[in-house]
Write a protein that holds these residues in place. Sequence first.
Motif, PDB file in Angstrom:
ATOM      1  N   ASP A 199       0.835  -1.207   0.000  1.00  0.00           N
ATOM      2  CA  ASP A 199       0.000   0.000   0.000  1.00  0.00           C
ATOM      3  C   ASP A 199       0.870   1.257   0.000  1.00  0.00           C
ATOM      4  O   ASP A 199       0.473   2.291  -0.515  1.00  0.00           O
ATOM      5  CB  ASP A 199      -0.912   0.048   1.242  1.00  0.00           C
ATOM      6  N   LEU A 200       2.030   1.162   0.606  1.00  0.00           N
ATOM      7  CA  LEU A 200       2.929   2.326   0.659  1.00  0.00           C
ATOM      8  C   LEU A 200       3.813   2.413  -0.575  1.00  0.00           C
ATOM      9  O   LEU A 200       4.073   3.489  -1.093  1.00  0.00           O
ATOM     10  CB  LEU A 200       3.840   2.231   1.897  1.00  0.00           C
ATOM     11  N   ILE A 201       4.286   1.253  -1.019  1.00  0.00           N
ATOM     12  CA  ILE A 201       5.300   1.243  -2.078  1.00  0.00           C
ATOM     13  C   ILE A 201       4.684   1.265  -3.470  1.00  0.00           C
ATOM     14  O   ILE A 201       5.155   1.976  -4.360  1.00  0.00           O
ATOM     15  CB  ILE A 201       6.199  -0.002  -1.926  1.00  0.00           C
ATOM     16  N   GLY A 202       3.651   0.467  -3.648  1.00  0.00           N
ATOM     17  CA  GLY A 202       3.009   0.397  -4.958  1.00  0.00           C
ATOM     18  C   GLY A 202       2.764  -1.042  -5.352  1.00  0.00           C
ATOM     19  O   GLY A 202       3.174  -1.969  -4.642  1.00  0.00           O
ATOM     20  N   THR A 258      -0.435  -5.080 -17.657  1.00  0.00           N
ATOM     21  CA  THR A 258      -0.027  -4.952 -16.260  1.00  0.00           C
ATOM     22  C   THR A 258       0.931  -3.772 -16.142  1.00  0.00           C
ATOM     23  O   THR A 258       1.971  -3.755 -16.799  1.00  0.00           O
ATOM     24  CB  THR A 258       0.707  -6.236 -15.798  1.00  0.00           C
ATOM     25  N   VAL A 259       0.538  -2.809 -15.313  1.00  0.00           N
ATOM     26  CA  VAL A 259       1.418  -1.646 -15.145  1.00  0.00           C
ATOM     27  C   VAL A 259       1.742  -1.434 -13.667  1.00  0.00           C
ATOM     28  O   VAL A 259       0.932  -1.737 -12.794  1.00  0.00           O
ATOM     29  CB  VAL A 259       0.790  -0.338 -15.696  1.00  0.00           C
ATOM     30  N   TRP A 260       2.931  -0.959 -13.439  1.00  0.00           N
ATOM     31  CA  TRP A 260       3.355  -0.659 -12.067  1.00  0.00           C
ATOM     32  C   TRP A 260       2.804   0.714 -11.652  1.00  0.00           C
ATOM     33  O   TRP A 260       2.905   1.689 -12.404  1.00  0.00           O
ATOM     34  CB  TRP A 260       4.883  -0.640 -11.979  1.00  0.00           C
ATOM     35  N   VAL A 261       2.191   0.769 -10.463  1.00  0.00           N
ATOM     36  CA  VAL A 261       1.689   2.056  -9.965  1.00  0.00           C
ATOM     37  C   VAL A 261       2.361   2.345  -8.621  1.00  0.00           C
ATOM     38  O   VAL A 261       2.255   1.559  -7.680  1.00  0.00           O
ATOM     39  CB  VAL A 261       0.147   2.018  -9.796  1.00  0.00           C
ATOM     40  N   ASP A 262       3.050   3.468  -8.550  1.00  0.00           N
ATOM     41  CA  ASP A 262       3.728   3.853  -7.305  1.00  0.00           C
ATOM     42  C   ASP A 262       2.733   4.098  -6.183  1.00  0.00           C
ATOM     43  O   ASP A 262       1.683   4.704  -6.412  1.00  0.00           O
ATOM     44  CB  ASP A 262       4.496   5.172  -7.513  1.00  0.00           C
ATOM     45  N   GLY A 263       3.084   3.689  -4.978  1.00  0.00           N
ATOM     46  CA  GLY A 263       2.303   4.042  -3.791  1.00  0.00           C
ATOM     47  C   GLY A 263       2.767   5.411  -3.288  1.00  0.00           C
ATOM     48  O   GLY A 263       3.752   5.972  -3.804  1.00  0.00           O
ATOM     49  N   THR A 267       6.571   5.819  -2.312  1.00  0.00           N
ATOM     50  CA  THR A 267       7.452   5.834  -3.488  1.00  0.00           C
ATOM     51  C   THR A 267       7.354   7.172  -4.215  1.00  0.00           C
ATOM     52  O   THR A 267       8.363   7.734  -4.647  1.00  0.00           O
ATOM     53  CB  THR A 267       7.076   4.680  -4.438  1.00  0.00           C
ATOM     54  N   ARG A 268       6.126   7.682  -4.308  1.00  0.00           N
ATOM     55  CA  ARG A 268       5.968   8.976  -4.986  1.00  0.00           C
ATOM     56  C   ARG A 268       6.687  10.076  -4.233  1.00  0.00           C
ATOM     57  O   ARG A 268       7.346  10.929  -4.836  1.00  0.00           O
ATOM     58  CB  ARG A 268       4.486   9.308  -5.149  1.00  0.00           C
ATOM     59  N   ALA A 269       6.565  10.049  -2.912  1.00  0.00           N
ATOM     60  CA  ALA A 269       7.243  11.076  -2.111  1.00  0.00           C
ATOM     61  C   ALA A 269       8.760  10.968  -2.276  1.00  0.00           C
ATOM     62  O   ALA A 269       9.462  11.976  -2.361  1.00  0.00           O
ATOM     63  CB  ALA A 269       6.850  10.947  -0.643  1.00  0.00           C
ATOM     64  N   VAL A 270       9.273   9.738  -2.351  1.00  0.00           N
ATOM     65  CA  VAL A 270      10.720   9.557  -2.514  1.00  0.00           C
ATOM     66  C   VAL A 270      11.140  10.050  -3.901  1.00  0.00           C
ATOM     67  O   VAL A 270      12.100  10.814  -4.029  1.00  0.00           O
ATOM     68  CB  VAL A 270      11.120   8.071  -2.316  1.00  0.00           C
ATOM     69  N   ARG A 271      10.412   9.637  -4.927  1.00  0.00           N
ATOM     70  CA  ARG A 271      10.791  10.054  -6.291  1.00  0.00           C
ATOM     71  C   ARG A 271      10.733  11.575  -6.453  1.00  0.00           C
ATOM     72  O   ARG A 271      11.594  12.182  -7.076  1.00  0.00           O
ATOM     73  CB  ARG A 271       9.834   9.446  -7.320  1.00  0.00           C
ATOM     74  N   GLU A 272       9.690  12.175  -5.883  1.00  0.00           N
ATOM     75  CA  GLU A 272       9.477  13.618  -6.072  1.00  0.00           C
ATOM     76  C   GLU A 272      10.273  14.478  -5.115  1.00  0.00           C
ATOM     77  O   GLU A 272      10.369  15.684  -5.304  1.00  0.00           O
ATOM     78  CB  GLU A 272       8.012  13.952  -5.781  1.00  0.00           C
ATOM     79  N   GLY A 273      10.767  13.872  -4.045  1.00  0.00           N
ATOM     80  CA  GLY A 273      11.410  14.658  -3.005  1.00  0.00           C
ATOM     81  C   GLY A 273      10.376  15.422  -2.199  1.00  0.00           C
ATOM     82  O   GLY A 273      10.462  16.636  -2.038  1.00  0.00           O
ATOM     83  N   GLY A 274       9.369  14.723  -1.716  1.00  0.00           N
ATOM     84  CA  GLY A 274       8.316  15.346  -0.910  1.00  0.00           C
ATOM     85  C   GLY A 274       8.357  14.836   0.519  1.00  0.00           C
ATOM     86  O   GLY A 274       9.283  14.113   0.919  1.00  0.00           O
ATOM     87  N   ILE A 275       7.336  15.209   1.285  1.00  0.00           N
ATOM     88  CA  ILE A 275       7.229  14.750   2.669  1.00  0.00           C
ATOM     89  C   ILE A 275       6.171  13.648   2.726  1.00  0.00           C
ATOM     90  O   ILE A 275       5.055  13.833   2.232  1.00  0.00           O
ATOM     91  CB  ILE A 275       6.833  15.897   3.608  1.00  0.00           C
ATOM     92  N   THR A 296      17.315   4.423   1.596  1.00  0.00           N
ATOM     93  CA  THR A 296      16.983   3.689   0.378  1.00  0.00           C
ATOM     94  C   THR A 296      15.623   3.020   0.478  1.00  0.00           C
ATOM     95  O   THR A 296      15.302   2.396   1.485  1.00  0.00           O
ATOM     96  CB  THR A 296      18.055   2.593   0.129  1.00  0.00           C
ATOM     97  N   LEU A 297      14.847   3.173  -0.574  1.00  0.00           N
ATOM     98  CA  LEU A 297      13.569   2.482  -0.648  1.00  0.00           C
ATOM     99  C   LEU A 297      13.760   1.278  -1.567  1.00  0.00           C
ATOM    100  O   LEU A 297      14.089   1.422  -2.739  1.00  0.00           O
ATOM    101  CB  LEU A 297      12.494   3.419  -1.205  1.00  0.00           C
ATOM    102  N   MET A 298      13.588   0.093  -0.987  1.00  0.00           N
ATOM    103  CA  MET A 298      13.740  -1.141  -1.770  1.00  0.00           C
ATOM    104  C   MET A 298      12.376  -1.514  -2.329  1.00  0.00           C
ATOM    105  O   MET A 298      11.444  -1.748  -1.563  1.00  0.00           O
ATOM    106  CB  MET A 298      14.210  -2.295  -0.880  1.00  0.00           C
ATOM    107  N   ILE A 299      12.288  -1.573  -3.643  1.00  0.00           N
ATOM    108  CA  ILE A 299      11.034  -2.003  -4.250  1.00  0.00           C
ATOM    109  C   ILE A 299      11.244  -3.419  -4.779  1.00  0.00           C
ATOM    110  O   ILE A 299      11.682  -3.624  -5.914  1.00  0.00           O
ATOM    111  CB  ILE A 299      10.602  -1.032  -5.375  1.00  0.00           C
ATOM    112  N   ASP A 300      10.942  -4.376  -3.925  1.00  0.00           N
ATOM    113  CA  ASP A 300      11.213  -5.780  -4.253  1.00  0.00           C
ATOM    114  C   ASP A 300      10.588  -6.207  -5.581  1.00  0.00           C
ATOM    115  O   ASP A 300      11.223  -6.865  -6.386  1.00  0.00           O
ATOM    116  CB  ASP A 300      10.679  -6.696  -3.139  1.00  0.00           C
ATOM    117  N   ARG A 301       9.342  -5.808  -5.764  1.00  0.00           N
ATOM    118  CA  ARG A 301       8.609  -6.270  -6.943  1.00  0.00           C
ATOM    119  C   ARG A 301       9.269  -5.897  -8.258  1.00  0.00           C
ATOM    120  O   ARG A 301       9.205  -6.619  -9.233  1.00  0.00           O
ATOM    121  CB  ARG A 301       7.188  -5.713  -6.933  1.00  0.00           C
ATOM    122  N   THR A 302       9.875  -4.701  -8.300  1.00  0.00           N
ATOM    123  CA  THR A 302      10.465  -4.242  -9.565  1.00  0.00           C
ATOM    124  C   THR A 302      11.988  -4.351  -9.526  1.00  0.00           C
ATOM    125  O   THR A 302      12.655  -4.107 -10.531  1.00  0.00           O
ATOM    126  CB  THR A 302      10.118  -2.765  -9.844  1.00  0.00           C
ATOM    127  N   GLY A 303      12.507  -4.677  -8.344  1.00  0.00           N
ATOM    128  CA  GLY A 303      13.956  -4.777  -8.211  1.00  0.00           C
ATOM    129  C   GLY A 303      14.645  -3.420  -8.095  1.00  0.00           C
ATOM    130  O   GLY A 303      15.866  -3.332  -8.064  1.00  0.00           O
TER     131      GLY A 303
END
Length: 264
Positions: free
Chosen positions: A70-73, A82-87, A90-98, A124-131
């Motif tokens: 739910d947090l990661i995606g 099938t498409v990957w959707v960020d949780g 992950t969005r906060a990490v990619r965007e540099g948000g809070i 580091t945010l590990m996204i196991d599903r996408t590696g």
Amino acid sequence: MNIATTPKLPFYHPTGRECDLFEAAYENGLPLLLKGPTGCGKTRFVEHMAARLGKPLYTVACHDDLSAADLIGRYLLKGGETVWVDGPLTRAVREGGICYLDEVVEARKDVTVVLHPLTDTRRTLMIDRTGEELVAPAAFMLVASYNPGYQSVLKRLKPSTRQRFLSISFDFPDNETEIAVVASESRLEPGRVAPLVRLAGHIRNLSGMDLEEGVSTRLLIYAATLMAGGMGVTEALEAAVIEPLSDEPDVQQSLRDLVSTIYG
Ligand SMILES: Nc1ncnc2c1ncn2[C@@H]1O[C@H](COP(=O)(O)OP(=O)(O)OP(=O)(O)O)[C@@H](O)[C@H]1O
Ligand SMILES: [Mg+2]
């Protein structure tokens, strides 16, 4: 999840040095944990600081079913693909948000596994599903909160988690600050807010009564809002203070007695 980029600064009246600590945490890439009773201003504080720093805020209300996915995606099926959707995390990490995890103790155990590498020097945010292994940019900040009063033995933050966060204890503000906050939020004149805050002080000092928690600033704002709209004190306090605080007739009666000692 709620994403907010508010142009207007949400009103927050500091009760100590919490704004400076938040800024220092942000500047140094350190995660921050807010502890405190319900309705004392934790969420408002984070909203205020995010707006002040001009950061997008991703708020997640944690619950006992909230999982790492739910947090990661997750992968979702969209139009046969099938498409990957960020949780939100992950969005906060990619965007540099809070990212603000409200009531973090409620989340499932697998969430902790995700938070650990993100909240130590690895960032580091590990996204196991996408590696993927996303290293958080300097602009990313993780804030979490919980209410120590609700903690059970089963739901407690492990020391290894707690000790990854800077922490601040929130409590109800001093009288003067609370009058200013309640008056500003409810538009009830400060002279009429003062006895409400005095009543709150008495309720919070009650010991031996079967109250799970003292009356929150939030409830005082409710009462003051009703009064500002023309409702009588007794009726407003019944709906905004006495009923929300307890279901027990004895406890409710003691609260009414307190009200009459203050309002005569
Ligand atoms: N210091 C403050 N400055 C401005 N408003 C405040 C302050 N403290 C409390 N409030 C007011 O009280 C209300 C409740 O605060 P808030 O929602 O932030 O509580 P909380 O600590 O997040 O509670 P919960 O643990 O139940 O989520 C806010 O909507 C705001 O109106
Ligand atoms: Mg909150």
